[in-house]
Design a protein around this motif. Structure first.
Motif, PDB file in Angstrom:
ATOM      1  N   ARG A  22      16.777  25.597  40.956  1.00 46.48           N
ATOM      2  CA  ARG A  22      17.350  24.556  41.810  1.00 46.48           C
ATOM      3  C   ARG A  22      18.635  25.100  42.420  1.00 46.48           C
ATOM      4  O   ARG A  22      19.365  25.839  41.778  1.00 46.48           O
ATOM      5  N   TYR A  23      18.881  24.710  43.654  1.00 49.30           N
ATOM      6  CA  TYR A  23      20.052  25.189  44.399  1.00 49.30           C
ATOM      7  C   TYR A  23      20.826  24.001  44.950  1.00 49.30           C
ATOM      8  O   TYR A  23      20.225  23.033  45.430  1.00 49.30           O
ATOM      9  N   PRO A  24      22.163  24.072  44.914  1.00 50.69           N
ATOM     10  CA  PRO A  24      22.965  22.951  45.416  1.00 50.69           C
ATOM     11  C   PRO A  24      23.023  22.904  46.950  1.00 50.69           C
ATOM     12  O   PRO A  24      23.075  23.935  47.617  1.00 50.69           O
ATOM     13  N   ILE A  25      23.029  21.688  47.461  1.00 51.03           N
ATOM     14  CA  ILE A  25      23.275  21.442  48.881  1.00 51.03           C
ATOM     15  C   ILE A  25      24.787  21.575  49.090  1.00 51.03           C
ATOM     16  O   ILE A  25      25.577  21.269  48.196  1.00 51.03           O
ATOM     17  N   ALA A  26      25.207  22.026  50.260  1.00 51.26           N
ATOM     18  CA  ALA A  26      26.636  22.207  50.558  1.00 51.26           C
ATOM     19  C   ALA A  26      27.419  20.928  50.243  1.00 51.26           C
ATOM     20  O   ALA A  26      26.983  19.830  50.595  1.00 51.26           O
ATOM     21  N   PRO A  27      28.557  21.065  49.573  1.00 48.46           N
ATOM     22  CA  PRO A  27      29.374  19.898  49.233  1.00 48.46           C
ATOM     23  C   PRO A  27      29.769  19.112  50.483  1.00 48.46           C
ATOM     24  O   PRO A  27      30.120  19.689  51.509  1.00 48.46           O
ATOM     25  N   SER A  65      22.610  26.228  62.529  1.00 51.28           N
ATOM     26  CA  SER A  65      23.940  26.626  62.045  1.00 51.28           C
ATOM     27  C   SER A  65      24.443  25.575  61.072  1.00 51.28           C
ATOM     28  O   SER A  65      24.348  24.371  61.348  1.00 51.28           O
ATOM     29  N   GLY A  66      24.962  26.029  59.941  1.00 47.07           N
ATOM     30  CA  GLY A  66      25.484  25.116  58.931  1.00 47.07           C
ATOM     31  C   GLY A  66      26.599  25.783  58.162  1.00 47.07           C
ATOM     32  O   GLY A  66      27.083  26.852  58.547  1.00 47.07           O
ATOM     33  N   PRO A  67      27.010  25.164  57.064  1.00 45.36           N
ATOM     34  CA  PRO A  67      28.143  25.697  56.287  1.00 45.36           C
ATOM     35  C   PRO A  67      27.886  27.075  55.690  1.00 45.36           C
ATOM     36  O   PRO A  67      28.825  27.785  55.361  1.00 45.36           O
ATOM     37  N   TYR A  68      26.626  27.469  55.554  1.00 49.14           N
ATOM     38  CA  TYR A  68      26.312  28.781  54.999  1.00 49.14           C
ATOM     39  C   TYR A  68      25.782  29.737  56.066  1.00 49.14           C
ATOM     40  O   TYR A  68      25.042  30.669  55.769  1.00 49.14           O
ATOM     41  N   GLY A  69      26.202  29.515  57.327  1.00 46.54           N
ATOM     42  CA  GLY A  69      25.846  30.440  58.397  1.00 46.54           C
ATOM     43  C   GLY A  69      24.753  29.917  59.307  1.00 46.54           C
ATOM     44  O   GLY A  69      24.392  28.749  59.258  1.00 46.54           O
ATOM     45  N   THR A  70      24.243  30.807  60.141  1.00 45.48           N
ATOM     46  CA  THR A  70      23.165  30.482  61.065  1.00 45.48           C
ATOM     47  C   THR A  70      21.916  31.209  60.598  1.00 45.48           C
ATOM     48  O   THR A  70      21.951  32.413  60.336  1.00 45.48           O
ATOM     49  N   THR A  71      20.827  30.471  60.470  1.00 44.50           N
ATOM     50  CA  THR A  71      19.588  31.060  59.963  1.00 44.50           C
ATOM     51  C   THR A  71      18.381  30.328  60.526  1.00 44.50           C
ATOM     52  O   THR A  71      18.481  29.155  60.906  1.00 44.50           O
ATOM     53  N   ASN A  72      17.260  31.032  60.569  1.00 51.04           N
ATOM     54  CA  ASN A  72      16.006  30.380  60.949  1.00 51.04           C
ATOM     55  C   ASN A  72      15.143  30.145  59.700  1.00 51.04           C
ATOM     56  O   ASN A  72      13.988  29.767  59.796  1.00 51.04           O
ATOM     57  N   LEU A  73      15.715  30.346  58.527  1.00 46.92           N
ATOM     58  CA  LEU A  73      14.999  30.181  57.266  1.00 46.92           C
ATOM     59  C   LEU A  73      15.014  28.719  56.834  1.00 46.92           C
ATOM     60  O   LEU A  73      16.064  28.071  56.837  1.00 46.92           O
ATOM     61  N   VAL A  88      21.875  25.101  52.119  1.00 40.83           N
ATOM     62  CA  VAL A  88      21.549  25.278  50.705  1.00 40.83           C
ATOM     63  C   VAL A  88      22.253  26.532  50.190  1.00 40.83           C
ATOM     64  O   VAL A  88      22.133  27.602  50.778  1.00 40.83           O
ATOM     65  N   HIS A  89      22.994  26.385  49.096  1.00 46.36           N
ATOM     66  CA  HIS A  89      23.731  27.524  48.531  1.00 46.36           C
ATOM     67  C   HIS A  89      22.800  28.317  47.624  1.00 46.36           C
ATOM     68  O   HIS A  89      22.663  28.034  46.434  1.00 46.36           O
ATOM     69  N   THR A  90      22.167  29.346  48.199  1.00 47.68           N
ATOM     70  CA  THR A  90      21.265  30.200  47.424  1.00 47.68           C
ATOM     71  C   THR A  90      21.946  31.487  46.966  1.00 47.68           C
ATOM     72  O   THR A  90      21.412  32.193  46.134  1.00 47.68           O
ATOM     73  N   GLY A  91      23.092  31.801  47.555  1.00 45.76           N
ATOM     74  CA  GLY A  91      23.767  33.047  47.239  1.00 45.76           C
ATOM     75  C   GLY A  91      23.187  34.241  47.969  1.00 45.76           C
ATOM     76  O   GLY A  91      23.518  35.370  47.657  1.00 45.76           O
ATOM     77  N   SER A  92      22.305  33.976  48.941  1.00 47.02           N
ATOM     78  CA  SER A  92      21.649  35.047  49.667  1.00 47.02           C
ATOM     79  C   SER A  92      21.445  34.643  51.129  1.00 47.02           C
ATOM     80  O   SER A  92      21.252  33.469  51.429  1.00 47.02           O
ATOM     81  N   ASP A  93      21.461  35.628  52.025  1.00 48.19           N
ATOM     82  CA  ASP A  93      21.158  35.360  53.424  1.00 48.19           C
ATOM     83  C   ASP A  93      19.661  35.523  53.700  1.00 48.19           C
ATOM     84  O   ASP A  93      19.198  35.306  54.812  1.00 48.19           O
ATOM     85  N   GLY A  94      18.920  35.931  52.682  1.00 47.24           N
ATOM     86  CA  GLY A  94      17.487  36.170  52.854  1.00 47.24           C
ATOM     87  C   GLY A  94      16.666  35.295  51.926  1.00 47.24           C
ATOM     88  O   GLY A  94      17.119  34.282  51.416  1.00 47.24           O
ATOM     89  N   TYR A  95      15.439  35.720  51.730  1.00 56.59           N
ATOM     90  CA  TYR A  95      14.498  34.970  50.913  1.00 56.59           C
ATOM     91  C   TYR A  95      14.884  35.016  49.434  1.00 56.59           C
ATOM     92  O   TYR A  95      15.227  36.070  48.917  1.00 56.59           O
ATOM     93  N   VAL A  96      14.822  33.854  48.776  1.00 54.62           N
ATOM     94  CA  VAL A  96      15.030  33.764  47.324  1.00 54.62           C
ATOM     95  C   VAL A  96      13.786  33.207  46.646  1.00 54.62           C
ATOM     96  O   VAL A  96      13.763  33.014  45.443  1.00 54.62           O
ATOM     97  N   ALA A  97      12.763  32.918  47.447  1.00 55.00           N
ATOM     98  CA  ALA A  97      11.498  32.387  46.952  1.00 55.00           C
ATOM     99  C   ALA A  97      10.377  33.024  47.786  1.00 55.00           C
ATOM    100  O   ALA A  97      10.639  33.614  48.840  1.00 55.00           O
TER     101      ALA A  97
END
Length: 101
Positions: A22-27, A65-73, A88-97
């Motif tokens: 589970r990953y936290p949503i941006a505060p 674009s959001g608090p953790y950058g711009t992504t198409n993921l 979503v705070h995954t700690g990665s700019d790429g795939y975690v799943a």
């Protein structure tokens, strides 16, 4: 043999369970959950403040674009439910799943 031993003997040797992180949503954000990977898809529900979500798979979609950058993921958090990985705070700019199939 006791009843307990008999019961244990009939149980499967191995139980397979799938654990999903589970990953936290941006505060401070209430994030819209959509039926697909983009804002053109309908809003299914809105996550409350402080929510965390499971990520079952990830797929490319609309760039956000959001608090953790711009992504198409986009993260699949339930059947036909997606949120932008930019929130979503995954700690990665790429795939975690795994990639969605």
């Amino acid at each position: 043999m006791t009843v307990e031993e008999t019961s244990a003997a009939t149980e499967p040797d191995e139980v397979v369970t799938m654990s999903v992180a589970r990953y936290p949503i941006a505060p401070g954000y209430r994030v819209n959950v959509r039926s697909g990977p983009g804002t053109k898809y309908g809003i299914v529900r809105t996550l409350p403040l402080g929510a965390s979500v499971p990520i079952y798979c990830q797929t490319p979609g609309e760039s956000i674009s959001g608090p953790y950058g711009t992504t198409n993921l986009w993260d699949n958090i339930a059947s036909d439910e997606f949120v932008s990985d930019a929130y979503v705070h995954t700690g990665s700019d790429g795939y975690v799943a795994p990639r969605c199939g």
